[in-house]
Design a protein around this motif. Structure first.
Motif, PDB file in Angstrom:
ATOM      1  N   GLU A  12      -5.462  26.900 -15.626  1.00 29.08           N
ATOM      2  CA  GLU A  12      -4.057  27.298 -15.590  1.00 29.08           C
ATOM      3  C   GLU A  12      -3.447  27.027 -16.971  1.00 29.08           C
ATOM      4  N   ASP A  13      -3.782  25.844 -17.509  1.00 28.42           N
ATOM      5  CA  ASP A  13      -3.049  25.401 -18.688  1.00 28.42           C
ATOM      6  C   ASP A  13      -3.734  24.155 -19.255  1.00 28.42           C
ATOM      7  N   PHE A  14      -3.765  24.000 -20.554  1.00 29.73           N
ATOM      8  CA  PHE A  14      -4.068  22.660 -21.081  1.00 29.73           C
ATOM      9  C   PHE A  14      -3.200  22.339 -22.287  1.00 29.73           C
ATOM     10  N   VAL A  15      -2.954  21.050 -22.470  1.00 23.34           N
ATOM     11  CA  VAL A  15      -2.194  20.567 -23.631  1.00 23.34           C
ATOM     12  C   VAL A  15      -3.033  19.469 -24.261  1.00 23.34           C
ATOM     13  N   HIS A  75      -4.270  18.466 -11.483  1.00 13.24           N
ATOM     14  CA  HIS A  75      -3.619  18.085 -12.720  1.00 13.24           C
ATOM     15  C   HIS A  75      -4.260  16.778 -13.188  1.00 13.24           C
ATOM     16  N   LYS A  82      -4.472  21.591 -16.317  1.00 11.47           N
ATOM     17  CA  LYS A  82      -4.171  22.073 -14.965  1.00 11.47           C
ATOM     18  C   LYS A  82      -5.202  23.136 -14.622  1.00 11.47           C
ATOM     19  N   GLU A 138     -10.029  26.435 -29.180  1.00 13.17           N
ATOM     20  CA  GLU A 138     -10.253  27.505 -28.208  1.00 13.17           C
ATOM     21  C   GLU A 138     -11.741  27.884 -28.152  1.00 13.17           C
TER      22      GLU A 138
END
Ligand SMILES: [Zn+2]
Length: 528
Positions: free
Chosen positions: A401-404, A437, A428, A511
């Motif tokens: 979903e997402d990463f930081v 999460h 996420k 990436e």
């Protein structure tokens, strides 16, 4: 039974371990000994007990190891000038090794005797005679390694021949002619071998080559053709500087090209396995271009060749790779056409009925990805996923979903200077419709990301606990673009029994790493 025409003598554990970057534990050495024994080698040089305590420990442990084919030799020098074997600590450490054989290295070049050993020509001969005689009296098989034999022969042939004749008179079982500096050309080497054969016609000769002129295997082959009996070498050609004779290449050459039954057919079929096993324990990246056993040894790239291979496997390879336990491999690349792709699918055992249109579409995807910097030749797991994802009904085991990622460098902590980098990743991902999460700290951004993703995944897929990343390679593709350049990342992973490689490419190194990492984990869950 092995042939009596040639004897194989492995020195991976002694000369091979001199290679830069190789460090073997006692346990590694025992495991390699067993593996070489299974391969059917006759002699294994276990180490230099006088030079390091680890080797002495190896010989102690070896007493409890049962070997089927091989005998083990301990390696050491002739006694010191002006001493006796009984009082020489190195000689006594060879005795303490309690091996059936000892390999004694002695000077056979007058230059080496005078300048390096700093003793007289006569004393060196005494040292050879004493030491060989001492171990023969103890009932050992004694191999005399005539160090710098060829260089010495060029300088003063009489003295060099006198050295080996002295070892022969003292009872040496074989006289091993060493190209210690590895610089001999074949013709000059054969001339010296001819003179040695004339001088000591009744004692068997051996050959020990280093690869400094790129001729170690070729010279060892020529020596055998000239009648030399023992061949010394190391697995994967390991050894200091440019390496030693690759004993695996020699095994295959002797058996397949010269028809000498140095090992059994079933043993030969394990050659590739032995090569990979030893590179694994030595922690060396396998050489893809190694003859017979390399991953590229039977890989075919150009579309034209592949068309030939499809008609008849023999068309573009010198032997059937199965004989040495290797496999043909078809490289997928922009050079290749639909046939390559079909063969690749066969090889990966993906036998979904693909229509002509689907194949064409898949090929377009491969080409598109390759133009973005992906490379599937070394990353078959990513290729397999690319194919699977294009098939109807494929469901990815999870979705990102997402990463930081947060990176921080700090100079001090609680008043102490630390100068450390910290990385933390927050991820996420959706598994089975559930949003997970997680967060993880690591010693770098990729390490932190890996930790965070696994933390989420292992709750649902506990088998990922066993999956480890074993190698991480980064390549800059168009280096002229400097920091704006594309980066390709290759990740090698294992679950303990098999290995797979995945690829990612991007102008952003995180990436690129993420794409390779995600493939590595997805492959672990969907393979087989
Ligand atoms: Zn050597």
């Amino acid at each position: 039974m092995p042939t009596d025409r040639v004897q194989l003598y492995d020195t991976t554990l002694r000369d091979g371990s001199q290679m830069e970057g190789i460090s073997l534990s006692v346990e590694d050495k025992i495991r390699i000994t067993r593996k070489l024994d299974e391969l059917g080698l006759e002699w294994i040089e276990g180490g230099f007990p006088g030079s390091n305590p680890k080797d002495a420990e190896y010989f102690r442990r070896l007493r409890t190891v049962e070997l089927k084919n091989a005998r083990v030799a301990a390696f050491g020098g002739t006694r010191k000038p002006g001493s006796t074997c009984e009082t020489d600590a190195n000689i006594q450490s060879l005795v303490a090794a309690e091996t059936p054989g000892v390999t004694l290295v002695g000077k056979s070049s007058i230059y080496q005797v005078r300048e390096i050993l700093e003793t007289s020509a006569e004393e060196n001969l005494e040292m050879i005679a004493d030491t060989v005689g001492y171990f023969k009296k103890l009932g050992k098989t004694v191999f005399f390694d005539a160090e710098h034999f060829f260089d010495g022969f060029m300088l003063d042939p009489d003295y060099t021949l006198q050295c080996i004749a002295t070892a022969a008179r003292a009872g040496a079982d074989a006289l091993v002619l060493c190209d210690t500096n590895g610089g001999m050309t074949t013709r000059a080497m054969l001339a010296a071998i001819g003179k040695a054969q004339e001088r000591v016609p009744d004692v068997r000769l051996g050959i020990h080559c280093h690869n400094d002129a790129g001729l170690a295997v070729a010279n060892s082959m020529a020596a055998v053709e000239a009648g030399v009996w023992q061949v010394q070498g190391c697995v994967n050609g390991y050894g200091e500087r440019c390496g030693n004779t690759d004993i695996l290449t020699m095994v295959a050459n002797l058996k397949i090209k010269m028809g000498l039954d140095v090992i059994e057919d079933e043993q030969l079929a394990r050659l590739t396995e032995v090569s990979n096993y030893v590179s694994e324990l030595a922690n060396m990246v396998p050489n893809a271009g190694a003859p017979y056993v390399g991953a590229s040894a039977f890989a075919h790239k150009a579309g034209y060749h592949v068309a030939g291979i499809m008609k008849d496997e023999k068309a573009y390879q010198h032997i059937d790779p199965l004989i040495v336990g290797n496999t043909s491999r078809v490289l997928v690349s922009e050079l290749s056409g639909q046939r390559n792709l079909l063969m690749k699918l066969q090889e990966l055992e993906i036998d979904y009925p693909l229509s002509q249109d689907e194949i064409r579409a898949l090929l377009e995807v491969v080409k598109e990805k390759e133009s973005q910097g992906f490379q599937y030749e070394g990353a078959e797991a990513s290729f397999a996923l690319l194919v699977r994802r294009s098939l109807p009904g494929y469901r990815a085991p999870w979705e990102l979903e997402d990463f930081v990622i947060v990176e921080r460098r700090r100079r001090s902590m609680l008043g102490e200077t630390v100068n450390e980098m910290l990385a933390e990743a927050m991820v996420k991902i959706v598994i089975d419709g559930q949003l997970q999460h997680t967060a993880h700290e690591g010693n770098g951004p990729v390490n932190a990301l890996d930790g965070a993703v696994r933390k989420a995944l292992v709750q649902v897929y506990p088998q990922l606990e066993n999956v480890k990343l074993v190698d991480y390679k980064v390549r800059i593709l168009d280096s002229q673009a400097a920091t704006g350049a594309k980066t390709r990342v290759l990740i090698e992973s294992t679950n303990g029994s098999s290995y797979w490689t995945t690829v990612g490419s991007s102008t952003d190194i995180i990436e690129a790493s993420w794409l390779a990492l995600a493939d590595a984990l997805e492959f672990a869950l969907t393979a087989g």
